[in-house]
Design a protein around this motif. Structure first.
Motif, PDB file in Angstrom:
ATOM      1  N   TYR A   1      -9.519  -1.390   0.032  1.00 47.56           N
ATOM      2  CA  TYR A   1      -9.540  -0.212  -0.845  1.00 47.56           C
ATOM      3  C   TYR A   1      -9.605  -0.603  -2.323  1.00 47.56           C
ATOM      4  N   PHE A   2      -9.355  -1.860  -2.606  1.00 50.00           N
ATOM      5  CA  PHE A   2      -9.469  -2.345  -3.992  1.00 50.00           C
ATOM      6  C   PHE A   2     -10.756  -3.127  -4.226  1.00 50.00           C
TER       7      PHE A   2
ATOM      8  N   THR B   1      -1.623  -6.333  -3.188  1.00 53.84           N
ATOM      9  CA  THR B   1      -1.302  -5.314  -2.163  1.00 53.84           C
ATOM     10  C   THR B   1       0.084  -5.503  -1.524  1.00 53.84           C
ATOM     11  N   THR B   2       0.916  -6.349  -2.119  1.00 50.78           N
ATOM     12  CA  THR B   2       2.206  -6.667  -1.489  1.00 50.78           C
ATOM     13  C   THR B   2       3.072  -5.433  -1.213  1.00 50.78           C
ATOM     14  N   PHE B   3       3.094  -4.478  -2.142  1.00 48.80           N
ATOM     15  CA  PHE B   3       3.922  -3.281  -1.919  1.00 48.80           C
ATOM     16  C   PHE B   3       3.607  -2.629  -0.577  1.00 48.80           C
TER      17      PHE B   3
ATOM     18  N   LYS C   1      -7.607   6.990  -2.696  1.00 51.06           N
ATOM     19  CA  LYS C   1      -7.620   6.448  -1.330  1.00 51.06           C
ATOM     20  C   LYS C   1      -6.296   6.788  -0.657  1.00 51.06           C
ATOM     21  N   SER C   2      -6.346   7.656   0.342  1.00 54.54           N
ATOM     22  CA  SER C   2      -5.082   8.110   0.930  1.00 54.54           C
ATOM     23  C   SER C   2      -4.265   7.002   1.615  1.00 54.54           C
ATOM     24  N   PRO C   3      -4.888   5.969   2.228  1.00 52.79           N
ATOM     25  CA  PRO C   3      -4.037   4.901   2.773  1.00 52.79           C
ATOM     26  C   PRO C   3      -3.189   4.220   1.693  1.00 52.79           C
ATOM     27  N   LEU C   4      -3.635   4.287   0.436  1.00 54.21           N
ATOM     28  CA  LEU C   4      -2.846   3.720  -0.661  1.00 54.21           C
ATOM     29  C   LEU C   4      -1.812   4.717  -1.184  1.00 54.21           C
TER      30      LEU C   4
END
Ligand code: SAM
Length: 318
Positions: free
Chosen positions: A37-38, A87-89, A121-124
């Motif tokens: 997503y990034f 993306t660690t969070f 992006k909803s997964p984020l």
């Protein structure tokens, strides 16, 4: 101005890191369901030694970071300095290792981009909304603040401004705190990175700082690495602090940290769980083992601790 050009080149490095991580995950070196997503496309092929180098970097940092979270039983906060598109969070949320609050700091333009991706992006965005209690979620171009995740635009070289912003978003000096900088300090002068290390030691009584970056830059191979980065207008203002494992440790021991350790990535690579190392080594054929050794020898993880609460942070190691 020259400074603007240099800073712009430094900001662009967040894409390099994520593009390489995206490629390595596409080859199953490790799993990261969020990086897509990034970084939308997988991009061009990277050499196997680059993929293995990123594997060592990501797994090495993860190893210490997870050990800290487990030691504190998630009763802690994390500050990712120069987080870029990390993306660690989202991983920690999925693995039920979420700290009380996860902060990220980067230049305002990088943060604005990251917030845009999160919003669209909803997964984020879902994990951020799900872990937020009240309806008022603060969001503007330069910062996003929720109960468990906060991202702010600030310059790490301007400590008082950064400190003010973090406190405004409920940074808690009393909570055990993990600070992470992954390929960030090398872009700051030795004085600026020391100031950052000093600020952290002064602000938190119980904390761990993990710093991943170049080391052993004084030799021929190091010189080539520097030239490659300079060709892209990146000033490696901090390269003087990257001369040895000792200089890495010194930065922390001189600024109020009680304990510091540093390992080059050859050593880290040999200490990671070897069944998984065997798995990734079978993914792609590596012609020049020598080149991988050279590469790993020129990066290091340094970690420092102070531990007023006596949690046993100085025992955390590989
Ligand atoms: N830590 C991320 C990772 O490993 O994927 C990104 C690494 S990237 C090589 C370096 C990051 O540090 C960039 O996102 C850059 O914008 C940020 N950075 C460097 N100097 C900074 C400064 N003075 N203030 C804020 N961010 C900075």
């Amino acid at each position: 101005t020259d400074t603007d050009t240099a800073d712009e080149a430094v900001r662009a490095t967040c894409d390099d890191a994520s593009v390489c991580k995206r490629f390595a995950t596409s080859k199953s070196y490790w799993k990261d369901p969020y990086i897509q997503y990034f970084v939308r496309s997988v991009g061009e092929r990277k050499a196997p030694e680059i993929n293995r180098g990123y594997y060592a970097r990501v797994q090495g940092v993860k190893y210490l970071l997870d050990a800290f979270i487990k030691k504190t039983e998630c009763d802690c906060q994390i500050i990712n300095l120069g987080a870029g598109l990390d993306t660690t969070f989202w991983r920690l949320k999925d693995e039920k290792l979420m700290p009380r609050k996860f902060f990220e700091v980067d230049f305002p333009t990088v943060v604005a981009r990251k917030i845009h991706y999160i919003k669209t992006k909803s997964p984020l965005s879902k994990p951020i909304i799900e872990t937020h209690s009240t309806d008022a979620l603060l969001l503007d171009g330069q910062s996003l603040d929720s109960d468990r995740y906060c991202i702010i635009g600030a310059d790490l070289r301007d400590i008082s401004n950064m400190d003010e912003k973090l406190k405004k978003f409920q940074l808690d000096p009393e909570l055990p705190t993990l600070l992470l900088s992954e390929c960030v300090m090398v872009y700051m002068t030795p004085l600026q990175s020391s100031n950052l290390a000093h600020w952290a030691a002064e602000t938190f009584h119980t904390a761990m700082f993990i710093n991943y970056e170049q080391v052993n830059m004084g030799d021929r191979f190091g010189q080539v690495m520097i030239e490659n980065l300079q060709r892209r207008q990146c000033t490696l203002a901090g390269v003087e602090s990257c001369q040895s494992l000792d200089s890495q440790k010194e930065r922390f021991l001189r600024t109020g940290w009680e304990h510091a350790d540093a390992l080059d990535m050859i050593t880290v690579y040999s200490m990671l769980p070897q069944d998984d190392v065997a798995r990734i080594e079978s993914l792609e054929f590596l012609d020049e083992r020598e080149l991988l050794q050279q590469l790993l020898q020129h990066y290091s993880i340094c970690w420092a601790t102070k531990d007023k609460l006596n949690l046993g942070l100085s025992q955390l190691t590989f």
